[in-house]
Design a protein around this motif. Structure first.
Motif, PDB file in Angstrom:
ATOM      1  N   ARG A 275       0.808  -1.218   0.000  1.00 41.18           N
ATOM      2  CA  ARG A 275       0.000   0.000   0.000  1.00 41.18           C
ATOM      3  C   ARG A 275       0.846   1.275   0.000  1.00 41.18           C
ATOM      4  O   ARG A 275       0.328   2.360  -0.222  1.00 41.18           O
ATOM      5  CB  ARG A 275      -0.915   0.017   1.233  1.00 41.18           C
ATOM      6  N   ALA A 276       2.135   1.157   0.239  1.00 38.59           N
ATOM      7  CA  ALA A 276       2.987   2.341   0.410  1.00 38.59           C
ATOM      8  C   ALA A 276       3.346   2.972  -0.928  1.00 38.59           C
ATOM      9  O   ALA A 276       3.379   2.308  -1.972  1.00 38.59           O
ATOM     10  CB  ALA A 276       4.258   1.953   1.157  1.00 38.59           C
ATOM     11  N   ASN A 277       3.593   4.295  -0.881  1.00 37.64           N
ATOM     12  CA  ASN A 277       4.102   4.975  -2.072  1.00 37.64           C
ATOM     13  C   ASN A 277       5.620   4.781  -2.145  1.00 37.64           C
ATOM     14  O   ASN A 277       6.215   4.085  -1.316  1.00 37.64           O
ATOM     15  CB  ASN A 277       3.726   6.458  -2.059  1.00 37.64           C
ATOM     16  N   PHE A 278       6.237   5.447  -3.118  1.00 34.44           N
ATOM     17  CA  PHE A 278       7.664   5.212  -3.363  1.00 34.44           C
ATOM     18  C   PHE A 278       8.514   5.558  -2.148  1.00 34.44           C
ATOM     19  O   PHE A 278       9.370   4.780  -1.725  1.00 34.44           O
ATOM     20  CB  PHE A 278       8.116   6.027  -4.579  1.00 34.44           C
ATOM     21  N   GLU A 279       8.288   6.743  -1.581  1.00 32.72           N
ATOM     22  CA  GLU A 279       9.099   7.176  -0.443  1.00 32.72           C
ATOM     23  C   GLU A 279       8.868   6.279   0.768  1.00 32.72           C
ATOM     24  O   GLU A 279       9.802   5.941   1.503  1.00 32.72           O
ATOM     25  CB  GLU A 279       8.779   8.630  -0.096  1.00 32.72           C
ATOM     26  N   GLU A 280       7.616   5.883   0.977  1.00 32.59           N
ATOM     27  CA  GLU A 280       7.303   5.013   2.116  1.00 32.59           C
ATOM     28  C   GLU A 280       7.933   3.635   1.936  1.00 32.59           C
ATOM     29  O   GLU A 280       8.413   3.032   2.900  1.00 32.59           O
ATOM     30  CB  GLU A 280       5.787   4.895   2.270  1.00 32.59           C
ATOM     31  N   LYS A 281       7.911   3.136   0.703  1.00 32.74           N
ATOM     32  CA  LYS A 281       8.528   1.830   0.446  1.00 32.74           C
ATOM     33  C   LYS A 281      10.022   1.858   0.757  1.00 32.74           C
ATOM     34  O   LYS A 281      10.577   0.889   1.290  1.00 32.74           O
ATOM     35  CB  LYS A 281       8.306   1.422  -1.011  1.00 32.74           C
ATOM     36  N   ASN A 282      10.642   2.950   0.433  1.00 38.76           N
ATOM     37  CA  ASN A 282      12.075   3.078   0.705  1.00 38.76           C
ATOM     38  C   ASN A 282      12.357   2.962   2.204  1.00 38.76           C
ATOM     39  O   ASN A 282      13.294   2.278   2.625  1.00 38.76           O
ATOM     40  CB  ASN A 282      12.580   4.417   0.168  1.00 38.76           C
ATOM     41  N   GLN A 283      11.522   3.588   3.016  1.00 39.16           N
ATOM     42  CA  GLN A 283      11.705   3.521   4.460  1.00 39.16           C
ATOM     43  C   GLN A 283      11.373   2.127   4.994  1.00 39.16           C
ATOM     44  O   GLN A 283      12.057   1.606   5.885  1.00 39.16           O
ATOM     45  CB  GLN A 283      10.819   4.568   5.148  1.00 39.16           C
ATOM     46  N   ILE A 284      10.324   1.505   4.432  1.00 43.99           N
ATOM     47  CA  ILE A 284       9.947   0.153   4.872  1.00 43.99           C
ATOM     48  C   ILE A 284      11.070  -0.834   4.556  1.00 43.99           C
ATOM     49  O   ILE A 284      11.371  -1.734   5.349  1.00 43.99           O
ATOM     50  CB  ILE A 284       8.620  -0.277   4.206  1.00 43.99           C
ATOM     51  N   GLU A 285      11.701  -0.676   3.407  1.00 43.01           N
ATOM     52  CA  GLU A 285      12.822  -1.553   3.049  1.00 43.01           C
ATOM     53  C   GLU A 285      13.973  -1.402   4.042  1.00 43.01           C
ATOM     54  O   GLU A 285      14.601  -2.390   4.433  1.00 43.01           O
ATOM     55  CB  GLU A 285      13.299  -1.236   1.631  1.00 43.01           C
ATOM     56  N   LYS A 286      14.245  -0.163   4.453  1.00 40.91           N
ATOM     57  CA  LYS A 286      15.311   0.054   5.437  1.00 40.91           C
ATOM     58  C   LYS A 286      14.968  -0.616   6.768  1.00 40.91           C
ATOM     59  O   LYS A 286      15.828  -1.231   7.411  1.00 40.91           O
ATOM     60  CB  LYS A 286      15.538   1.552   5.637  1.00 40.91           C
ATOM     61  N   ASP A 287      13.693  -0.496   7.173  1.00 39.12           N
ATOM     62  CA  ASP A 287      13.263  -1.142   8.422  1.00 39.12           C
ATOM     63  C   ASP A 287      13.361  -2.663   8.305  1.00 39.12           C
ATOM     64  O   ASP A 287      13.742  -3.351   9.266  1.00 39.12           O
ATOM     65  CB  ASP A 287      11.824  -0.734   8.755  1.00 39.12           C
ATOM     66  N   PHE A 288      13.014  -3.178   7.136  1.00 42.15           N
ATOM     67  CA  PHE A 288      13.066  -4.622   6.911  1.00 42.15           C
ATOM     68  C   PHE A 288      14.509  -5.134   6.973  1.00 42.15           C
ATOM     69  O   PHE A 288      14.786  -6.197   7.542  1.00 42.15           O
ATOM     70  CB  PHE A 288      12.435  -4.947   5.556  1.00 42.15           C
ATOM     71  N   ILE A 289      15.419  -4.371   6.414  1.00 41.27           N
ATOM     72  CA  ILE A 289      16.836  -4.758   6.456  1.00 41.27           C
ATOM     73  C   ILE A 289      17.340  -4.772   7.897  1.00 41.27           C
ATOM     74  O   ILE A 289      18.082  -5.676   8.306  1.00 41.27           O
ATOM     75  CB  ILE A 289      17.677  -3.801   5.581  1.00 41.27           C
ATOM     76  N   LYS A 290      16.913  -3.791   8.694  1.00 37.97           N
ATOM     77  CA  LYS A 290      17.296  -3.790  10.109  1.00 37.97           C
ATOM     78  C   LYS A 290      16.756  -5.026  10.818  1.00 37.97           C
ATOM     79  O   LYS A 290      17.425  -5.609  11.678  1.00 37.97           O
ATOM     80  CB  LYS A 290      16.763  -2.528  10.790  1.00 37.97           C
ATOM     81  N   TYR A 291      15.540  -5.428  10.433  1.00 40.02           N
ATOM     82  CA  TYR A 291      14.940  -6.622  11.033  1.00 40.02           C
ATOM     83  C   TYR A 291      15.737  -7.879  10.659  1.00 40.02           C
ATOM     84  O   TYR A 291      16.010  -8.729  11.507  1.00 40.02           O
ATOM     85  CB  TYR A 291      13.486  -6.749  10.567  1.00 40.02           C
ATOM     86  N   LEU A 292      16.114  -7.985   9.398  1.00 35.25           N
ATOM     87  CA  LEU A 292      16.858  -9.167   8.948  1.00 35.25           C
ATOM     88  C   LEU A 292      18.233  -9.260   9.607  1.00 35.25           C
ATOM     89  O   LEU A 292      18.725 -10.359   9.879  1.00 35.25           O
ATOM     90  CB  LEU A 292      17.031  -9.137   7.423  1.00 35.25           C
TER      91      LEU A 292
END
Length: 362
Positions: A275-292
């Motif tokens: 559901r996220a836009n481009f900028e939001e996806k970028n932040q979600i990816e960073k959060d996901f990498i921190k999780y991994l």
């Protein structure tokens, strides 16, 4: 002591006899004798005088002595080639031989390459011509840039080559590295030799050789080096990824994961990512990498590749792995099925399904 002896010889007869006697039989006390007889000022002047007398001798002792001479006219240059007809996929190797015909040791300079600064076309300079007298197209960078060779060698490492009487130094050079050579053209080659660049001394080779390059070899047996597959298999990618996780080498770990697709394997991230836009996806990816890359309580202990499957399209692969992870009371065993997609010349992980198999008490 030379200075003291000169002063002693300038004294009167009685003084000289007295000082000589003490100098010969009590050498260690000569400075005391001089001080008592001539005073402090004369003693200091004599110390300075002695130092100035011995300094040139010390400097001369530091000069290295070579049992040889520099006689460039006693260096002979001749050329050799193992083959005169070559295929286009072969190196055109010219051997430039330098022989010392002097009765003493002789010397010349060579220049070694440093980093990205080649020293190949300096001391040894082959010249390649076709049979109409035209020079082949040279590809040496500093020649194309019309730079002075004296400027070039400032950045190179100079090394002296010493040759005993009758000794031969051989320098091999691939002519393809310095000239653009055409097929089915007969060339002739000679070489210039600069024993010391900057002294305007150049020696031309005694002989001249001819060679020709013909079409590429046909019906060659493939070399064993070319027969081996060099690309990384899906199983190797999984091994490298799990090893990186175990070592906490997160840069290497993320190298083999397609984050944009792998995030869909985690339901807690999937919906908000879609559901996220481009900028939001970028932040979600960073959060996901921190999780991994977090410090996990159930850290990886052991792993074993069980099976690899590559679909007929050769674009998708599956790798089954048994993983053992740490637990406070039990170590947990999982069967993990990784999905990979081909990306350029390698594979990237795009999905993972994990099933708990059993726990083993530690």
């Amino acid at each position: 002591m030379i200075g003291y002896w000169i002063i002693f010889s300038a004294t009167t007869g009685n003084e000289f006899s007295y000082l000589t006697k003490h100098f010969l039989f009590n050498f260690n006390n000569v400075e005391d004798i001089f001080y008592r007889n001539y005073g402090k000022r004369a003693f200091i002047m004599m110390k300075i005088y002695s130092f100035l007398l011995t300094l040139p001798l010390a400097l001369l002792a530091c000069i290295p002595v070579r049992a040889g001479v520099y006689e460039p006219d006693k260096l002979r240059v001749y050329l050799k080639m193992d083959k005169r007809v070559l295929y286009s996929d072969e190196d055109v190797v010219l051997q430039i031989c330098i022989k010392n015909v002097s009765e003493k040791k002789n010397f010349f300079d060579v220049f070694d390459s440093i980093k990205n600064k080649p020293g190949e076309y300096t001391t040894f300079q082959p010249l390649v011509y076709d049979y109409s007298g035209r020079e082949a197209e040279i590809t040496v960078p500093y020649k194309l840039e019309k730079r002075d060779i004296k400027e070039l060698i400032r950045d190179l490492e100079r090394r002296m080559v010493e040759l005993a009487p009758g000794e031969v130094f051989i320098h091999s050079i691939n002519l393809k590295h310095i000239y653009k050579l055409d097929l089915n053209t007969r060339y002739r080659v000679k070489s210039l030799f600069y024993p010391t660049i900057g002294e305007d001394i150049v020696i031309t080779s005694d002989n001249e050789l001819s060679f020709k390059i013909i079409a590429e070899k046909r019906y060659n047996k493939p070399s064993e080096r070319e027969a081996v597959q060099r690309n990384i298999s899906p199983s190797e990618v999984i091994l490298l990824t799990l090893r990186a996780e175990k070592d906490k080498n997160w840069d290497n770990y993320l190298k083999y994961i397609d984050v944009e697709k792998f995030i869909n394997a985690y339901p807690e991230y999937t919906q908000k990512y879609l559901r996220a836009n481009f900028e939001e996806k970028n932040q979600i990816e960073k959060d996901f990498i921190k999780y991994l890359t977090r410090d996990r309580d159930d850290y990886l202990l052991h792993y074993k590749i069980m099976e690899e499957e590559i679909e007929n399209s050769k674009r998708i692969a599956y790798v089954n792995v048994i993983e053992d992870r740490y637990g406070s009371r039990w170590n947990y065993r999982y069967r993990c099925r990784y999905m990979l997609e081909q990306y350029k010349d390698m594979w990237l992980i795009v999905d993972e399904v994990a099933t708990v198999m059993q726990g083993a008490k530690r």
